[in-house]
Design a protein around this motif. Sequence first.
Motif, PDB file in Angstrom:
ATOM      1  N   ASP A   1       0.827  -1.212   0.000  1.00  0.00           N
ATOM      2  CA  ASP A   1       0.000   0.000   0.000  1.00  0.00           C
ATOM      3  C   ASP A   1       0.861   1.261   0.000  1.00  0.00           C
ATOM      4  O   ASP A   1       0.535   2.257  -0.669  1.00  0.00           O
ATOM      5  N   LEU A   2       1.965   1.244   0.749  1.00  0.00           N
ATOM      6  CA  LEU A   2       2.861   2.400   0.751  1.00  0.00           C
ATOM      7  C   LEU A   2       3.463   2.631  -0.630  1.00  0.00           C
ATOM      8  O   LEU A   2       3.626   3.774  -1.062  1.00  0.00           O
ATOM      9  N   THR A   3       3.780   1.556  -1.325  1.00  0.00           N
ATOM     10  CA  THR A   3       4.296   1.684  -2.686  1.00  0.00           C
ATOM     11  C   THR A   3       3.275   2.363  -3.596  1.00  0.00           C
ATOM     12  O   THR A   3       3.630   3.117  -4.507  1.00  0.00           O
ATOM     13  N   ASP A   4       1.988   2.114  -3.319  1.00  0.00           N
ATOM     14  CA  ASP A   4       0.908   2.735  -4.100  1.00  0.00           C
ATOM     15  C   ASP A   4       0.523   4.114  -3.584  1.00  0.00           C
ATOM     16  O   ASP A   4      -0.449   4.713  -4.060  1.00  0.00           O
ATOM     17  N   GLY A   5       1.251   4.599  -2.573  1.00  0.00           N
ATOM     18  CA  GLY A   5       0.985   5.939  -2.054  1.00  0.00           C
ATOM     19  C   GLY A   5      -0.071   6.008  -0.974  1.00  0.00           C
ATOM     20  O   GLY A   5      -0.565   7.096  -0.664  1.00  0.00           O
ATOM     21  N   ARG A   6      -0.432   4.853  -0.383  1.00  0.00           N
ATOM     22  CA  ARG A   6      -1.481   4.843   0.643  1.00  0.00           C
ATOM     23  C   ARG A   6      -0.893   4.394   1.977  1.00  0.00           C
ATOM     24  O   ARG A   6      -0.250   3.342   2.052  1.00  0.00           O
ATOM     25  N   LEU A   7      -1.114   5.181   3.018  1.00  0.00           N
ATOM     26  CA  LEU A   7      -0.715   4.810   4.371  1.00  0.00           C
ATOM     27  C   LEU A   7      -1.967   4.363   5.109  1.00  0.00           C
ATOM     28  O   LEU A   7      -2.837   5.182   5.425  1.00  0.00           O
ATOM     29  N   THR A   8      -2.063   3.076   5.397  1.00  0.00           N
ATOM     30  CA  THR A   8      -3.326   2.509   5.880  1.00  0.00           C
ATOM     31  C   THR A   8      -3.387   2.348   7.393  1.00  0.00           C
ATOM     32  O   THR A   8      -4.409   1.895   7.916  1.00  0.00           O
ATOM     33  N   ILE A   9      -2.331   2.683   8.090  1.00  0.00           N
ATOM     34  CA  ILE A   9      -2.391   2.787   9.548  1.00  0.00           C
ATOM     35  C   ILE A   9      -2.585   4.267   9.869  1.00  0.00           C
ATOM     36  O   ILE A   9      -1.874   5.119   9.326  1.00  0.00           O
ATOM     37  N   PRO A  10      -3.558   4.605  10.713  1.00  0.00           N
ATOM     38  CA  PRO A  10      -3.826   6.030  10.961  1.00  0.00           C
ATOM     39  C   PRO A  10      -2.588   6.811  11.395  1.00  0.00           C
ATOM     40  O   PRO A  10      -1.775   6.320  12.195  1.00  0.00           O
ATOM     41  N   ALA A  11      -2.447   8.025  10.865  1.00  0.00           N
ATOM     42  CA  ALA A  11      -1.321   8.885  11.226  1.00  0.00           C
ATOM     43  C   ALA A  11      -1.279   9.126  12.729  1.00  0.00           C
ATOM     44  O   ALA A  11      -0.197   9.210  13.337  1.00  0.00           O
ATOM     45  N   GLN A  12      -2.457   9.235  13.342  1.00  0.00           N
ATOM     46  CA  GLN A  12      -2.540   9.420  14.790  1.00  0.00           C
ATOM     47  C   GLN A  12      -1.886   8.252  15.532  1.00  0.00           C
ATOM     48  O   GLN A  12      -1.188   8.447  16.536  1.00  0.00           O
TER      49      GLN A  12
END
Length: 303
Positions: free
Chosen positions: A189-200
């Motif tokens: 997902d990070l490779t696709d530009g998505r961070l799926t664990i909340p930033a908080q």
Amino acid sequence: MGRWERALDAAGVHDPGLRADYGRQRRQVAAYKREVALATGLLLPGTTVPHVIAAAAFMHRTDTLLDSGPPANRREASARWAHEVSEALATGRSDDPEIRPLLHTVGAHPVLRDRVADYLGAAATDLDFTGFATEEDYQRYVDGYSLPAFLVVATLLGPDGDQAAFRAACRTFIDASQRLDFVNDLAEDLTDGRLTIPAQTLEQHGVTRADLEHARAVPPVLNLLADQLDLVDRTLAEGAAVVDLVPAAHRPMVRCLVGVDRLTSAAARAAGSALLRGPASPAKPAALRLLGREYLRARRHLG
């Protein structure tokens, strides 16, 4: 006559063209999720098998449109598909071989009609998704996209009549399952530009996005992954209550779904820092034992 042909007969699919449409969708499901097609054929009664295949194929087609090509093209293609499916449901007719099995299945299981509409209405949530600021954002995503998607198939396995308690249990289960997917697929997902664990959540653990993108196996990152998997396991334990809310004939399949997530969570935990570079999968012997155990249960129930 083979198992699949008998299942088509049991499900009331007699027209040769429609049987061919269902067969094509069965091959599609087997091509992208072989384990789903295998478990469906082995663990469910024949009356249910083709309908689950049709629902899974519809989900796959919708997901493919959401994930393929430039964002503008995805939005246009998804909107066109939603219009075609909605029109077919309204008129009861379609010339599209990708839609005809869905129409027949909705005719056999009218409760699916609203679940299909809910899922089509939720599609834009995934189109616009790039990540979460807070845990509350994640929970809204589960309500707005993950649950409607899961219920397209799950509603076919649920009880007749009122499904309120079943739906609530599905919500708990899919919360665990979606979080597990996000943790396990973190690197992709990070490779696709998505961070799926909340930033908080990252901030609470003293972890930065760069730490994850560069696969830094430092204690705060490893603690973050472990805490997320702990939350998965606690929620999954609660979500397992869904098994007792489905008809007995469907319990082997639902137990298998829960069991696969348990095995995947254990594999992700065992992977440790390797999870920062790619997803973990259950060991094949353990997965086969799970499938074999539930197959024996299914055979005892179905005779």
